[in-house]
Design a protein around this motif. Structure first.
Motif, PDB file in Angstrom:
ATOM      1  N   TYR A  22      -3.908  -5.496 -30.975  1.00  0.00           N
ATOM      2  CA  TYR A  22      -2.944  -4.972 -31.942  1.00  0.00           C
ATOM      3  C   TYR A  22      -3.602  -4.545 -33.244  1.00  0.00           C
ATOM      4  CZ  TYR A  22       1.028  -5.854 -28.988  1.00  0.00           C
ATOM      5  OH  TYR A  22       1.940  -5.794 -27.977  1.00  0.00           O
ATOM      6  N   ARG A  23      -4.685  -5.187 -33.619  1.00  0.00           N
ATOM      7  CA  ARG A  23      -5.438  -4.725 -34.800  1.00  0.00           C
ATOM      8  C   ARG A  23      -6.013  -3.338 -34.557  1.00  0.00           C
ATOM      9  NH1 ARG A  23      -8.334 -10.305 -35.569  1.00  0.00           N
ATOM     10  NH2 ARG A  23      -6.743 -11.367 -36.800  1.00  0.00           N
ATOM     11  N   GLN A  29      -1.549 -14.517 -38.927  1.00  0.00           N
ATOM     12  CA  GLN A  29      -2.254 -14.430 -40.198  1.00  0.00           C
ATOM     13  C   GLN A  29      -1.338 -14.858 -41.341  1.00  0.00           C
ATOM     14  OE1 GLN A  29      -5.558 -13.395 -40.650  1.00  0.00           O
ATOM     15  NE2 GLN A  29      -5.628 -13.564 -38.433  1.00  0.00           N
ATOM     16  N   TRP A  36       2.491  -6.758 -36.046  1.00  0.00           N
ATOM     17  CA  TRP A  36       1.293  -6.769 -35.203  1.00  0.00           C
ATOM     18  C   TRP A  36       0.200  -7.691 -35.734  1.00  0.00           C
ATOM     19  CZ3 TRP A  36       0.519  -0.850 -33.980  1.00  0.00           C
ATOM     20  CH2 TRP A  36       1.479  -0.457 -33.058  1.00  0.00           C
ATOM     21  N   ILE A  37      -0.039  -7.669 -37.036  1.00  0.00           N
ATOM     22  CA  ILE A  37      -1.163  -8.424 -37.588  1.00  0.00           C
ATOM     23  C   ILE A  37      -0.741  -9.820 -38.016  1.00  0.00           C
ATOM     24  CG2 ILE A  37      -3.010  -8.438 -39.310  1.00  0.00           C
ATOM     25  CD1 ILE A  37      -3.143  -6.082 -37.273  1.00  0.00           C
ATOM     26  N   TYR A  47       2.400  -3.628 -39.635  1.00  0.00           N
ATOM     27  CA  TYR A  47       1.372  -4.574 -40.056  1.00  0.00           C
ATOM     28  C   TYR A  47       1.922  -5.997 -40.009  1.00  0.00           C
ATOM     29  CZ  TYR A  47      -2.497  -6.632 -42.582  1.00  0.00           C
ATOM     30  OH  TYR A  47      -3.571  -7.409 -42.930  1.00  0.00           O
ATOM     31  N   GLY A  87      -0.821 -11.933 -34.744  1.00  0.00           N
ATOM     32  CA  GLY A  87      -2.151 -12.459 -35.025  1.00  0.00           C
ATOM     33  C   GLY A  87      -2.162 -13.769 -35.777  1.00  0.00           C
TER      34      GLY A  87
END
Length: 92
Positions: A12-13, A69, A62-63, A59, A67
């Motif tokens: 995804y990044r 984050q 996905w991130i 962002y 992810g």
């Protein structure tokens, strides 16, 4: 054939990076030099929506979400969009 397996967050990044490059390229090519017609105002609205709505939302999902984050990292995406948007205005 070489097969590379990436973790889901890494995929995804990469997707986001590719989409970001495409959106910024489209923005530089779609933004008019002057706002004299309604179609040029519509173009500005579309590019603004891509920069400041679509990219930050993707962002975030996905991130940050996929992810795992920290949520403050979304500021980087918004700031980059703002800088590129301002830079384009200076080149006109």
């Amino acid at each position: 054939m070489l097969k590379i397996r990436l973790r889901r967050p890494a995929k995804y990044r990469i997707y986001f990076l590719i989409l970001m490059i495409i959106v910024y390229w489209l923005g530089f090519n779609l933004l008019p030099e002057q706002l004299t017609q309604t179609s040029e105002q519509l173009s500005l609205a579309v590019v603004s929506a891509l920069y400041f709505v679509l990219l930050p939302l993707l962002y975030w999902y996905w991130i940050i979400k996929i992810g795992a984050q920290k949520s403050w990292k979304i500021l980087g995406s918004v700031d980059l969009s703002r800088v590129i948007f301002r830079q384009h205005g200076k080149t006109l």
